[in-house]
Design a protein around this motif. Structure first.
Motif, short mmCIF file in Angstrom:
data_model
loop_
_atom_site.label_atom_id
_atom_site.label_comp_id
_atom_site.label_asym_id
_atom_site.label_seq_id
_atom_site.Cartn_x
_atom_site.Cartn_y
_atom_site.Cartn_z
N MET A 406 0.85 -1.19 0.00
CA MET A 406 0.00 0.00 0.00
C MET A 406 0.89 1.24 0.00
N PHE A 407 1.94 1.21 0.82
CA PHE A 407 2.83 2.35 0.92
C PHE A 407 3.57 2.60 -0.39
N THR A 408 4.16 1.54 -0.98
CA THR A 408 4.91 1.75 -2.23
C THR A 408 3.99 2.23 -3.33
N THR A 409 2.76 1.69 -3.35
CA THR A 409 1.84 2.11 -4.40
C THR A 409 1.52 3.59 -4.27
N GLU A 410 1.33 4.04 -3.04
CA GLU A 410 1.06 5.46 -2.86
C GLU A 410 2.31 6.29 -3.10
N SER A 459 -5.26 1.88 -4.19
CA SER A 459 -4.08 1.52 -3.42
C SER A 459 -4.41 1.30 -1.96
N ASP A 460 -5.48 1.91 -1.49
CA ASP A 460 -5.87 1.74 -0.09
C ASP A 460 -6.64 0.43 0.04
N VAL C 117 2.77 9.68 2.93
CA VAL C 117 3.05 8.99 4.18
C VAL C 117 1.81 8.99 5.06
N GLY C 118 1.12 10.13 5.07
CA GLY C 118 -0.10 10.19 5.87
C GLY C 118 -1.15 9.20 5.38
N LEU C 119 -1.31 9.15 4.06
CA LEU C 119 -2.28 8.22 3.48
C LEU C 119 -1.94 6.78 3.82
N ALA C 120 -0.66 6.45 3.67
CA ALA C 120 -0.24 5.07 3.93
C ALA C 120 -0.44 4.73 5.40
N ALA C 121 -0.11 5.68 6.27
CA ALA C 121 -0.28 5.42 7.70
C ALA C 121 -1.76 5.23 8.02
N TYR C 122 -2.57 6.13 7.48
CA TYR C 122 -4.00 6.01 7.71
C TYR C 122 -4.53 4.67 7.20
N GLY C 123 -4.10 4.32 5.99
CA GLY C 123 -4.56 3.06 5.40
C GLY C 123 -4.14 1.87 6.24
N THR C 124 -2.90 1.89 6.73
CA THR C 124 -2.41 0.76 7.51
C THR C 124 -3.16 0.63 8.82
N VAL C 125 -3.31 1.75 9.52
CA VAL C 125 -4.03 1.72 10.80
C VAL C 125 -5.45 1.24 10.57
#
Lengths: 642, 206, 289
Positions: A406-410, A459-460, C117-125
């Motif tokens: 998810m992170f790499t995609t974003e 991606s999410d 980074v914010g999006l990824a963090a939000y998505g992960t949480v």
């Protein structure tokens, strides 16, 4: 140089007579030999298959696949034989000295055979990819026709899936060759001040393999079609009928062509740059081709290996993808998407390059943030190898890596965003001329933005649970590939075709084409985001009745989009066949190198290899010479050379 | 276009062409490496999943004798070719000719040994994941190895024939022998490493 | 035509300020509209914990994408209107030769990096707290609900072109009907007998690929009674588009009576079924029609 200088025309005297040309190596013989090759190899494969079946498996089931696969490979060999691709390798085996030229003369026949002039190959590429683009577009029209009804089967179910598969596979394969083939082969040598590509014979080979790949793919219709779409998921591909063999061989051919064209372009750019063409002065389009080529060289081999595994599963009954015998369908998912995600950037990066190359010309400003654009493209290329598992978010692979992907995609949106910043910086306080190429480039930003933002939803993982594999995804990648690449390609065609063909393209028809394409493209694909979120899976022939109105609307808009493409075709016919108005050397007043040489471009491009004295974006600076053609450079450099 | 046909351009020297071959060979080698990476991945992936406990059926034991022979021929061919290249010169040195011929013979032996090994297998392609990977890996390696055979052969043949003036549009074609041989070495070593991987994974790993 | 350098204008309007103002106004109008007017209608509704999570994320992402969308549209529109060449004059005028601006580039990079980074963090949480949000998590889920032990296990079996369901807690009975209890954690085990399918129940917010030889787990907790559609979401052959069924959500007691009736009804068949297992390995068919 002790040996005498050679004349440009390598055909050793006059071009052969019509009969001589007809009897020489050309596409007519290629078709004939391909058919013969298929028949012979199919017969041979039948014998082998019968043997294997008798030995290992008395109730043998699969001898057909051995015969068909061998037949298809036989047709490849026949095709190459007919075109004369084996002559040179055989000569080399006999120890003959290498040569760089083959089939270059001024007759029309050079377009129908192996020719080492990169401009001829590029034109062959252009005609071929556009032909298949229209075939695949026609399939899309059929698909939309089927979807006007929520539960009818206008086409038999198998035919419908074959249409879906043909549309997807052909668009993907032909459009991945659609820029790097015609524009890449035509422009890269000229833009860097070279007379040729590094490996001219391989260049021709990639083009003829691409053509063959298209026809092999179409041959699936004769072998019962294939039900897998362009992703060819195993074990459906193991289980399917013989049409899938065509898909496999065709995709393999494209994979080989991609690797070879990538190597060719990379080598050309590394070794054949003219003096003064430093890396800092390389046109951005060339950078786009370089990054695309890196992706092609590294990603396509993995696809080739995966395709080999399916062929092996189908022919000798290995079990790569059969889970009851130690294989796994997930292996295909991983390998295919390891190729598949770089592949979508093989489609996107050339679009970036075209747009950033054309924008400065019509904004009359230097490309803003050149280094950042290059960094962005490399960033995209590098990152694209690290995101493939977002295609597998729902597939049941180990879930622990999900946050990472998810992170790499974003993360990949950062380098992509840089391309937007480059475009906007270039437009800042510009003097925009709204020519047809410029309109397509501006539309590129509009469309690609929607494509990119919808990618954030995908991606999410949480949001992807809804949209994965639905029409939302389908709309997303049509926004990026059609709205991005195809719009850029159209801009590139309108921009460079006057140089490539020597004839002006009608601007009024071009504008009509642009506006209809832009409007109907958006009206076709934007509603499909909603269709996906409301629960319509991809590649279905029946869907929820509540989505019927939406789909009928989309279908009508799609037909209008199809008509718009016919306007494009009509424009080409009108401008290049009927009207034939000579184009001037530099109609757009560009400072780029390709516009400083005469139209039509002579077969050797430059009388003398030019010396590059600046980057091609020196707009706003009256004294910014871009190129020095040398002592003998008696070339009309056009007004813009200044 | 005909107006320009009188233009005379000089034939290209071997420097650019040599650079082309050199860069091209490295890129091709990287593409080949990625191709086999797919098979290495398939090996580990299927081995880890071991679906239906059928990755390694008990009777799937690749004959290690043939494996060693193939590995030895691959590495031998590569090393001999590399040693021969140091004596390449303009292609007339007898030690080069002997070494490249020996390398060629060993390279052909690889293909022959591979075919013989197939006739001596105790298993078929349908006998589980390892059997599939084994046959896929070795067969595609054989295909790529045929490319190496061809490459060695052309260099050898060209050096035997020597340069003939006027045959080519490239000035001084013998100047191309060395970059071509260098490129071939890159390719041979790439395949050599792939073969070491193949040998360790397919024959040794339990 | 000739080419002339641009005459430097003294009274150049403040383009940057204008764009910023238009952007701010457009964003200020559009974001509330998205959140409060469009937002409630974004699928997939609020039937289960998964759909609620998905809906929340979709609203957040849509609201977040509005400023970006507006930035590009406003800038493009403004540029197209204000930065055009004068078509009447016969000369081609060049713009100012601006090459780059480190401050703008750095700002852009930093802003987009923070966003990402914010999006990824939000998505992960979000992914971890929402039990995988209904997506198939493979055989070893990353995020489990707290009451996973007491969850009702339902095995979803895809085969061409039919869904069947087994209830391991009830003797592994297999039916073609999917009936689920309300207000109870449900653990789907999705697998396939032939090719790759994908189990998609949009109203439940569940999607998990059915892969032969693999066990794919997804969690859901349903809040209301009703019915829902099940579709196949991965191309699986000829009748992929018709691989649908309707599932029902009933109260806990109704579920109990239904499952016991089903167990009794299929008792004669169940004993001939292969014993319940997370994966099944039938001999594959090849060259099917």
């Amino acid at each position: 140089m002790e040996s005498a200088a050679l004349p440009v025309n390598r055909s050793k005297g006059a071009a052969p007579s019509f009969l001589g040309q007809l009897l020489g190596f050309n596409v007519i013989w290629a078709v004939a030999f391909a058919i013969v090759g298929y028949i012979v190899a199919h017969w041979l494969g039948g014998k082998i298959g019968a043997n294997i079946a008798a030995e290992q498996n008395p109730g043998g089931t699969d001898q057909d696949d051995i015969a068909i696969l061998l037949g298809l490979f036989g047709s490849i060999i026949g095709w190459m034989l007919g075109l004369g691709f084996f002559n040179y390798p055989l000569k080399r085996m006999l120890g003959r000295a290498p040569s760089l030229h083959e089939g270059v003369d001024s007759s029309t026949w050079r377009y129908f055979r192996l020719c080492t002039d990169h401009k001829v190959v590029a034109m062959q590429y252009l005609v071929a990819t556009l032909f298949f683009f229209f075939v695949a577009g026609l399939n899309a029209m059929f698909i939309r026709t089927e979807l006007t009804s929520s539960n009818a089967t206008l086409f038999p179910a198998g035919n419908y899936l074959t249409l879906v598969g043909l549309h997807g596979t052909m668009m993907l394969t032909m459009m991945s060759a659609g820029v790097i083939g015609p524009l890449g082969n035509w422009l890269v040598p000229i833009m860097i001040g070279s007379r040729r590509m590094a490996f001219p014979r391989i260049e021709s080979l990639t083009m003829w393999l691409t053509v063959l790949a298209g026809f092999v793919l179409l041959s699936a219709t004769l072998l019962g079609g294939f039900p897998t779409g362009w992703t060819g998921y195993a074990p459906l591909a193991d289980q399917a009928r013989a049409g899938i063999d065509s898909y496999l061989v065709s995709f393999l051919l494209i994979g080989i062509a991609l690797v070879l064209v990538g190597i060719n372009i990379l080598v050309t750019v590394v070794t054949l740059r003219a003096p003064g063409m430093t890396w800092n002065r390389l046109p951005i389009f060339v950078w786009a081709m370089v990054t695309t080529s890196i992706l092609a060289v590294l990603a396509a081999p993995v696809l080739a290996a995966a395709l080999y595994m399916v062929m092996s599963d189908r022919s000798i009954e290995s079990t790569f993808f059969i889970s009851s015998s130690g294989g796994s369908p997930l292996l295909w998912d991983e390998l295919f998407w390891f190729f598949g995600h770089p592949e979508v950037y093989i489609l996107a990066l050339p679009g970036f390059g075209i747009v950033l190359e054309i924008l400065p010309v019509f904004a009359r400003k230097p490309l803003w943030g050149y280094r950042m654009a290059v960094a962005g493209m490399f960033g995209v290329a590098l990152m694209s190898f690290m995101v493939w598992q977002h295609h597998l978010f729902m597939s049941g692979i180990n879930a622990n890596l999900r946050p990472f992907y998810m992170f790499t995609t974003e993360l990949i949106s950062i380098p992509t965003g840089l391309i937007f910043l480059n475009g906007f910086g270039t437009l800042w306080k510009a003097k925009i001329r709204f020519t047809v190429p410029m309109l397509f480039c501006l539309a590129f930003f509009f469309n690609f933005l929607i494509g990119g933002l919808s990618g954030v939803f995908l991606s999410d993982v949480t949001s992807d649970v809804v949209t994965h594999g639905s029409f939302f995804v389908m709309a997303h990648f049509h926004y990026t590939i059609m709205g991005g690449l195809v719009f850029a390609l159209m801009g590139g065609i309108y921009y460079w075709l006057p140089k490539m063909t020597g004839y002006t393209i009608n601007q009024a028809l071009g504008k009509l084409h642009f506006w209809t394409m832009f409007i109907f493209f958006n009206l076709t694909f934007f509603p499909l985001f909603a269709a996906g979120m409301l629960g319509m899976p991809r590649r279905v022939s029946s869907y929820n009745a509540s989505l019927h109105t939406l789909n009928v609307f989309v279908s009508i808009m799609a037909f209008c989009l199809g008509l718009s493409m016919l306007i494009f075709l009509g424009n080409l016919v009108w401008s290049l066949v009927l009207k034939r108005e000579r184009a001037s050397d530099n109609p757009w007043h560009s400072k780029s190198l390709e516009w400083q040489i005469p139209t039509p471009v002579p077969s050797y491009n430059f009388e003398q290899i030019p010396t590059i004295t600046g980057d091609p974006y020196g707009y706003g600076l009256p004294e910014a010479p871009v190129v020095d053609f040398g002592r003998r450079g008696a070339v009309a450099a056009g007004e813009a050379g200044a | 276009m005909s107006a320009h046909d009188g233009v005379v351009i000089e034939p290209e020297g071997p420097e650019t062409l040599g650079a082309n071959i050199s860069v091209g060979a490295r890129l091709w080698a990287s593409a080949v490496a990625f191709f086999f990476m797919a098979f290495v991945f398939a090996f580990f992936y299927l081995r880890a999943l071991n679906t239906a406990h059928s990755f390694r059926e008990p009777h799937v034991t690749p004959p290690i004798g043939w494996g060693v022979a193939i590995l030895a021929c691959v590495l031998g061919s590569s090393v001999i070719f590399t040693l021969g290249r140091t004596r390449l010169g303009d292609g007339t040195d007898s030690q080069w000719r002997l070494a490249s011929l020996a390398s060629l013979v060993l390279a052909l032996a690889v293909v022959a040994l591979q075919i013989i090994e197939y006739y001596n297998l105790s298993f078929g392609a349908s006998d589980g994941g390892l059997a599939s990977v084994f046959l896929g890996f070795t067969a595609t390696f054989g295909l790529f190895w045929l490319g190496a055979v061809y490459w060695i052969e052309t260099i050898w043949a060209q050096s035997l024939r020597g340069e003939r003036a006027g045959e080519s549009d490239i000035a001084n074609t013998s100047g191309l022998l060395r970059p071509s041989a260098d490129g071939c070495v890159v390719y041979l070593y790439t395949l050599g490493i792939v073969e070491i991987f193949a040998f360790v994974l397919l024959y040794l790993v339990k | 035509m000739s080419i002339a350098p641009e005459k430097v204008g003294r009274d150049e309007p403040h383009h940057g300020r204008n764009i910023a103002i238009i952007w701010a106004i457009a964003t200020a109008i559009m974001v509330p509209v998205i959140i409060w007017v469009v937002g409630p209608h974004i699928p997939p509704g609020s039937l289960t914990d998964d759909t609620r999570a998905q809906h929340a994320v979709d609203v957040v992402l849509t609201a977040l994408s509005i400023p970006l969308l507006m930035l590009v549209w406003v800038y493009l529109g403004y540029a197209v209107i204000n930065f055009r060449a004068d078509p009447a004059s016969g000369t081609i005028v060049d713009g100012p030769p601006l090459r780059s601006n480190t401050r703008i580039q750095a700002t852009w990079l930093i802003v987009s990096a923070v966003l990402v980074v914010g999006l990824a963090a939000y998505g992960t949480v979000d992914l971890l707290t929402e039990n995988g949000a209904g997506g198939g998590q493979g055989s070893n889920p990353l995020a489990k609900p707290s009451d996973a032990r007491s969850a009702l296990q339902v095995q979803v079996i895809g085969q061409q072109w039919l869904w069947t369901f087994r209830y391991p807690g009830y003797g592994g009975v297999e039916t073609a009907q999917l009936v689920l209890p309300v207000n109870r954690e449900i653990e789907f085990h999705v697998t396939s007998l032939d090719v790759v399918h994908s189990f998609w129940a949009i109203e439940l917010g569940v999607k998990a690929d059915a892969v032969p030889g693999a066990d794919n787990i997804a969690y859901v907790k349903i809040f209301r009674k009703g019915s829902f559609q099940v579709r196949c979401d991965e191309l699986c052959g000829l009748w992929h588009g018709h691989m649908n069924t309707t599932g029902h959500i009933v109260s806990g007691s109704a579920f109990n009576s239904w499952i016991h009736a089903t167990v009794t009804k299929y008792a004669a068949v169940t004993k001939y079924l292969p014993p319940y297992s997370l994966t099944y390995y039938p001999i594959p068919t090849r060259n099917a029609t």
